[in-house]
Design an enzyme around this catalytic site. Structure first.
Site, PDB file in Angstrom:
ATOM      1  N   HIS A   9       5.974   4.907  -3.577  1.00  0.00           N
ATOM      2  CA  HIS A   9       5.751   4.755  -2.127  1.00  0.00           C
ATOM      3  C   HIS A   9       6.319   3.426  -1.617  1.00  0.00           C
ATOM      4  O   HIS A   9       6.407   2.448  -2.351  1.00  0.00           O
ATOM      5  CB  HIS A   9       4.254   4.838  -1.821  1.00  0.00           C
ATOM      6  CG  HIS A   9       3.456   3.747  -2.476  1.00  0.00           C
ATOM      7  ND1 HIS A   9       3.374   2.475  -1.960  1.00  0.00           N
ATOM      8  CD2 HIS A   9       2.753   3.732  -3.631  1.00  0.00           C
ATOM      9  CE1 HIS A   9       2.629   1.741  -2.759  1.00  0.00           C
ATOM     10  NE2 HIS A   9       2.249   2.466  -3.794  1.00  0.00           N
ATOM     11  N   SER A  12       2.863  -0.905   0.901  1.00  0.00           N
ATOM     12  CA  SER A  12       1.587  -0.555   1.544  1.00  0.00           C
ATOM     13  C   SER A  12       0.963  -1.813   2.141  1.00  0.00           C
ATOM     14  O   SER A  12       1.373  -2.943   1.837  1.00  0.00           O
ATOM     15  CB  SER A  12       0.625   0.062   0.516  1.00  0.00           C
ATOM     16  OG  SER A  12       0.098  -0.961  -0.314  1.00  0.00           O
ATOM     17  N   TRP A  14      -1.820  -3.098   1.433  1.00  0.00           N
ATOM     18  CA  TRP A  14      -2.393  -3.964   0.397  1.00  0.00           C
ATOM     19  C   TRP A  14      -1.344  -4.512  -0.569  1.00  0.00           C
ATOM     20  O   TRP A  14      -1.602  -5.483  -1.259  1.00  0.00           O
ATOM     21  CB  TRP A  14      -3.504  -3.231  -0.346  1.00  0.00           C
ATOM     22  CG  TRP A  14      -4.797  -3.221   0.427  1.00  0.00           C
ATOM     23  CD1 TRP A  14      -4.972  -3.496   1.756  1.00  0.00           C
ATOM     24  CD2 TRP A  14      -6.103  -2.931  -0.089  1.00  0.00           C
ATOM     25  NE1 TRP A  14      -6.288  -3.377   2.103  1.00  0.00           N
ATOM     26  CE2 TRP A  14      -7.009  -3.023   0.986  1.00  0.00           C
ATOM     27  CE3 TRP A  14      -6.589  -2.575  -1.344  1.00  0.00           C
ATOM     28  CZ2 TRP A  14      -8.377  -2.797   0.834  1.00  0.00           C
ATOM     29  CZ3 TRP A  14      -7.951  -2.333  -1.501  1.00  0.00           C
ATOM     30  CH2 TRP A  14      -8.838  -2.464  -0.409  1.00  0.00           C
ATOM     31  N   ASN A  15      -0.159  -3.884  -0.646  1.00  0.00           N
ATOM     32  CA  ASN A  15       0.941  -4.557  -1.339  1.00  0.00           C
ATOM     33  C   ASN A  15       1.239  -5.849  -0.569  1.00  0.00           C
ATOM     34  O   ASN A  15       1.390  -6.929  -1.156  1.00  0.00           O
ATOM     35  CB  ASN A  15       2.230  -3.732  -1.363  1.00  0.00           C
ATOM     36  CG  ASN A  15       2.166  -2.492  -2.248  1.00  0.00           C
ATOM     37  OD1 ASN A  15       2.787  -1.485  -1.932  1.00  0.00           O
ATOM     38  ND2 ASN A  15       1.428  -2.551  -3.356  1.00  0.00           N
ATOM     39  N   THR A  21      -5.139  -2.248  -5.439  1.00  0.00           N
ATOM     40  CA  THR A  21      -5.328  -1.075  -4.584  1.00  0.00           C
ATOM     41  C   THR A  21      -5.886   0.132  -5.336  1.00  0.00           C
ATOM     42  O   THR A  21      -6.915   0.679  -4.957  1.00  0.00           O
ATOM     43  CB  THR A  21      -3.993  -0.684  -3.915  1.00  0.00           C
ATOM     44  OG1 THR A  21      -3.335  -1.854  -3.463  1.00  0.00           O
ATOM     45  CG2 THR A  21      -4.239   0.256  -2.754  1.00  0.00           C
ATOM     46  N   GLY A  22      -5.159   0.560  -6.378  1.00  0.00           N
ATOM     47  CA  GLY A  22      -5.644   1.698  -7.161  1.00  0.00           C
ATOM     48  C   GLY A  22      -5.868   2.940  -6.320  1.00  0.00           C
ATOM     49  O   GLY A  22      -4.972   3.394  -5.623  1.00  0.00           O
ATOM     50  N   ARG A  60      -0.288   6.756   1.165  1.00  0.00           N
ATOM     51  CA  ARG A  60       0.973   5.997   1.087  1.00  0.00           C
ATOM     52  C   ARG A  60       2.075   6.800   0.403  1.00  0.00           C
ATOM     53  O   ARG A  60       3.247   6.688   0.765  1.00  0.00           O
ATOM     54  CB  ARG A  60       0.736   4.637   0.410  1.00  0.00           C
ATOM     55  CG  ARG A  60       0.086   4.672  -0.968  1.00  0.00           C
ATOM     56  CD  ARG A  60      -0.405   3.276  -1.323  1.00  0.00           C
ATOM     57  NE  ARG A  60      -0.898   3.073  -2.678  1.00  0.00           N
ATOM     58  CZ  ARG A  60      -2.138   3.274  -3.093  1.00  0.00           C
ATOM     59  NH1 ARG A  60      -3.040   3.768  -2.259  1.00  0.00           N
ATOM     60  NH2 ARG A  60      -2.495   2.984  -4.326  1.00  0.00           N
ATOM     61  N   GLU A  87      -2.400   6.674  -8.101  1.00  0.00           N
ATOM     62  CA  GLU A  87      -2.268   5.366  -8.767  1.00  0.00           C
ATOM     63  C   GLU A  87      -3.340   5.225  -9.846  1.00  0.00           C
ATOM     64  O   GLU A  87      -4.378   5.908  -9.799  1.00  0.00           O
ATOM     65  CB  GLU A  87      -2.403   4.263  -7.704  1.00  0.00           C
ATOM     66  CG  GLU A  87      -2.279   2.826  -8.215  1.00  0.00           C
ATOM     67  CD  GLU A  87      -0.991   2.550  -8.993  1.00  0.00           C
ATOM     68  OE1 GLU A  87      -0.844   3.076 -10.130  1.00  0.00           O
ATOM     69  OE2 GLU A  87      -0.150   1.798  -8.497  1.00  0.00           O
ATOM     70  N   TYR A  90      -8.092   1.021 -10.244  1.00  0.00           N
ATOM     71  CA  TYR A  90      -8.175  -0.409 -10.569  1.00  0.00           C
ATOM     72  C   TYR A  90      -9.601  -0.905 -10.800  1.00  0.00           C
ATOM     73  O   TYR A  90      -9.841  -2.114 -10.894  1.00  0.00           O
ATOM     74  CB  TYR A  90      -7.471  -1.253  -9.501  1.00  0.00           C
ATOM     75  CG  TYR A  90      -6.263  -1.990 -10.053  1.00  0.00           C
ATOM     76  CD1 TYR A  90      -6.368  -2.746 -11.216  1.00  0.00           C
ATOM     77  CD2 TYR A  90      -5.029  -1.936  -9.423  1.00  0.00           C
ATOM     78  CE1 TYR A  90      -5.268  -3.410 -11.742  1.00  0.00           C
ATOM     79  CE2 TYR A  90      -3.926  -2.591  -9.944  1.00  0.00           C
ATOM     80  CZ  TYR A  90      -4.053  -3.331 -11.099  1.00  0.00           C
ATOM     81  OH  TYR A  90      -2.973  -3.992 -11.627  1.00  0.00           O
ATOM     82  N   HIS A 179       3.212   6.465  -7.503  1.00  0.00           N
ATOM     83  CA  HIS A 179       2.723   5.081  -7.489  1.00  0.00           C
ATOM     84  C   HIS A 179       3.258   4.290  -8.691  1.00  0.00           C
ATOM     85  O   HIS A 179       3.677   4.895  -9.685  1.00  0.00           O
ATOM     86  CB  HIS A 179       1.193   5.113  -7.551  1.00  0.00           C
ATOM     87  CG  HIS A 179       0.608   5.924  -6.438  1.00  0.00           C
ATOM     88  ND1 HIS A 179       0.145   5.373  -5.267  1.00  0.00           N
ATOM     89  CD2 HIS A 179       0.463   7.274  -6.298  1.00  0.00           C
ATOM     90  CE1 HIS A 179      -0.273   6.336  -4.459  1.00  0.00           C
ATOM     91  NE2 HIS A 179      -0.102   7.496  -5.065  1.00  0.00           N
ATOM     92  N   GLY A 180       3.159   2.968  -8.588  1.00  0.00           N
ATOM     93  CA  GLY A 180       3.693   2.100  -9.638  1.00  0.00           C
ATOM     94  C   GLY A 180       3.288   2.539 -11.031  1.00  0.00           C
ATOM     95  O   GLY A 180       4.129   2.668 -11.934  1.00  0.00           O
TER      96      GLY A 180
HETATM   97  O1  LIG Z   1      -2.705  -0.504  -7.239  1.00  0.00           O
HETATM   98  C1  LIG Z   1      -2.039  -1.528  -6.981  1.00  0.00           C
HETATM   99  O2  LIG Z   1      -2.558  -2.623  -6.676  1.00  0.00           O
HETATM  100  C2  LIG Z   1      -0.537  -1.451  -7.014  1.00  0.00           C
HETATM  101  O3  LIG Z   1      -0.117  -0.254  -6.515  1.00  0.00           O
HETATM  102  C3  LIG Z   1       0.016  -1.621  -8.406  1.00  0.00           C
HETATM  103  O4  LIG Z   1      -0.488  -2.771  -8.884  1.00  0.00           O
HETATM  104  P1  LIG Z   1       0.061  -3.522 -10.201  1.00  0.00           P
HETATM  105  O5  LIG Z   1       1.447  -4.030  -9.881  1.00  0.00           O
HETATM  106  O6  LIG Z   1      -0.919  -4.642 -10.384  1.00  0.00           O
HETATM  107  O7  LIG Z   1       0.065  -2.544 -11.326  1.00  0.00           O
END
Ligand SMILES: O=C(O)[C@H](O)COP(=O)(O)O
Length: 228
Positions: A9, A12, A14-15, A21-22, A60, A87, A90, A179-180
């Site tokens: 995505h 965001s 929160w990015n 974020t999770g 997102r 994601e 977290y 997601h990442g």
């Molecule tokens: O969930 C999050 O905060 C991001 O999408 C990914 O976070 P990270 O880079 O800490 O894995």
């Protein structure tokens, strides 16, 4: 030749705010919207157009997909959404500022929580304001309290194998907007990256990654669509 397009995505909220974020459902920033549109234009310009789409349950990733498809003239495509592409959860870090958490717990500890293969962050406390457990989209789903990358892989890969791979094998060009860390799970598998080396892999926002599969469904080297 089946083709897989992976896109994380766009940026965001929160990015931008540098917060963990999770599973918390944040929207795209203006920059994130532009990144998603640019991904769609790139697909159109390169003639790499998806025919089937998958995304997570999170705004997102869904919006990134829609914006990219609109730019590519493919908003009409079928889309399957599934929480398994969400994601990584977290845990108790959700909502915290990443720099403030480093200041409090140290760089090393935060790096372990963010990038260790199998050490999950502390679990989310019941009743946390960031607990998505009561969200109707997760009804009937055993929402995790925290996830390491290993635990994320344990729900992403079965979904990949049982649902997405057969679609790809039928000759479709599949896009996954996710997601990442759910994408890190897939890239680890597809590019055969070790548990140690996966910690160094960063997936940029809004930048389509391509895998071409051969007739035996063996993926080739991954590459960025912008470099094709
Ligand atoms: O969930 C999050 O905060 C991001 O999408 C990914 O976070 P990270 O880079 O800490 O894995």
């Amino acid at each position: 030749m089946p083709k897989l397009i992976l896109v994380r995505h766009g940026q965001s909220q929160w990015n931008l705010e540098n917060r963990f974020t999770g599973w918390w459902d944040v929207d795209l920033t203006e920059k994130g919207v532009e990144e998603a549109k640019a991904a769609g234009r790139l697909m159109k310009d390169k003639g790499v157009l998806p025919t089937v789409c998958f995304t997570s349950f999170q705004t997102r990733a869904i919006k990134t997909l829609n914006l990219a498809l609109e730019e590519a003239g493919r908003l009409w495509l079928p889309v399957t959404k599934d929480w398994r592409l969400n994601e990584r959860h977290y845990g108790g870090l959700t909502g915290l500022n990443k720099q403030e958490t480093r200041d409090k717990h140290g760089d090393e500890q935060v790096h372990i929580w963010r990038r260790s293969f199998d050490t999950p962050p502390p679990p989310m406390e019941p009743g946390s304001e960031y607990d998505p457990g009561a969200d109707p989209r997760y009804e009937g789903i055993d929402v995790p309290h925290t996830e390491s990358l290993k635990l994320t892989i344990e729900r992403v890969l079965p979904y990949w194998e049982s649902v997405i791979l057969p679609v790809l094998a039928s000759g479709e060009t599949v896009i996954i907007s996710a997601h990442g860390n759910s994408l890190r799970a897939l890239v680890k598998h597809l590019s055969n990256i070790s548990d140690e080396d996966i910690t160094g892999l960063e997936i940029p926002t809004g930048q389509p990654i391509i895998y071409d599969f051969d007739d035996d469904m063996v993926p080739g080297e991954r590459y960025y669509l912008k470099d094709a």
